[in-house]
Scaffold this active site. Structure first.
Site, PDB file in Angstrom:
ATOM      1  CG  ASP A  43       7.171  15.703 -10.327  1.00  0.00           C
ATOM      2  OD1 ASP A  43       6.234  15.051  -9.842  1.00  0.00           O
ATOM      3  OD2 ASP A  43       7.033  16.861 -10.750  1.00  0.00           O
ATOM      4  CG  ASN A  97       5.650  13.994  -6.756  1.00  0.00           C
ATOM      5  OD1 ASN A  97       4.791  13.522  -7.485  1.00  0.00           O
ATOM      6  ND2 ASN A  97       5.782  15.303  -6.563  1.00  0.00           N
ATOM      7  CD  GLU A 156       2.531  14.564 -11.860  1.00  0.00           C
ATOM      8  OE1 GLU A 156       2.444  13.366 -12.200  1.00  0.00           O
ATOM      9  OE2 GLU A 156       3.491  15.021 -11.223  1.00  0.00           O
TER      10      GLU A 156
END
Length: 290
Positions: A205, A153, A19
């Site tokens: 996301d 997100n 991430e």
């Protein structure tokens, strides 16, 4: 007609949930984290040299600090992160105080250099487990920004800093919302739906903004990242060969290369870093202003 681009795998470190790719122009490197495995990675894109550091806590997101090192969103709240040759050192104490098992998730800096991140429960599907947004600004002041998120997100700001985008990835609360944003105070108002699950074809996301004011979002489960115009129209797609891209940043000399993280899912792969050169230019992301 929607333009389609194919990203190539440039590193395979075997991450579980890779991430928050962060581009360092000074080093010509891209950084990212593996959240559950508590590791931070750095790839020198010119020479392909990859190294990593073990972290003492889970880090959901981070950004370069103008004072050196990084500002990080962790399971212990906001923290300063310094990388030394053999270890990563955290300085805690800013807050917010999170319940046991909670952590910070996605984060990014606004155009004024405040760092924002949302909190997430270990059991986000439970009825009362709502996270919120927080920011940390100069002199380490933490402000509760509110909101109600299962899995926050997609934080990104328009080029002029007057629009804030944020998403929720949880299947029970999937959406992308755009707010009017006051650059001086950080206040958000007039939230409007910007994109939904049906439009994206996957759960929203991580996200990034380009110089045209278009919002790029990783559509998890679809193997795609999408460019949405300010009107919410999809006009470009990046494809990766795994189902779950998680986030992207723009890098390279002219900020036209997208670096893309992904998570690993049993049976279908992932956890790799991808890159693709685009006919679009990203924005130089602001550093945190401590």
């Amino acid at each position: 007609m929607t333009a389609t681009f194919k990203a190539e795998r440039i590193a395979s470190p075997g991450c579980t949930i890779a991430e928050c790719p962060v581009w360092s122009a000074r080093e010509n490197c891209v950084y990212w984290v593996d959240i559950p495995e508590k590791r931070l990675f750095r790839l020198d894109v010119a020479y392909g040299h990859l190294r990593s550091w073990a972290l003492s806590v889970k880090v959901g997101a981070f950004a370069i600090s103008d004072g050196g090192g990084f500002i990080a969103a962790t399971e212990k709240g906001f923290a300063h992160l310094a990388l030394e040759e053999e270890q990563a050192l955290f300085t805690f104490g800013a807050g917010p105080d999170l319940p046991p098992g909670w952590r910070m998730n996605d984060g990014a800096c606004d155009r004024q250099g405040r760092f924002w991140a949302g909190s997430i429960s270990p059991t986000p599907a439970e009825a009362d487990q709502w996270g919120a947004l927080f920011s940390i600004g100069q002199e380490g002041q933490v402000v509760v920004r509110g909101g109600a998120f299962r899995v926050q997100n997609g934080l990104a700001w328009s080029p002029d800093g007057r629009r804030l985008y944020v998403s929720d990835s949880h299947i029970s609360n999937v959406h992308v919302t755009r707010y009017d944003f006051d650059p001086e105070t950080g206040a958000c108002s007039n939230g409007q739906p910007f994109a939904d699950h049906a439009l994206l074809g996957g759960r929203p996301d991580g996200a990034a903004m380009d110089s045209d004011g278009c919002y790029w979002i990783a559509a998890s489960d679809s193997g795609r990242l999408l460019r949405l115009t300010p009107e919410g129209r999809i006009d470009a797609v990046i494809e990766v060969d795994v189902p779950n891209p998680t986030n992207l940043c723009f890098g390279g000399a002219d900020l036209s290369t997208a670096y893309i993280t992904s998570l690993r899912r049993e049976g279908v792969g992932g956890g790799d870093l991808f890159a693709v050169t685009l006919p679009f230019q990203g924005l130089a992301e602001p550093c945190y202003q401590p």
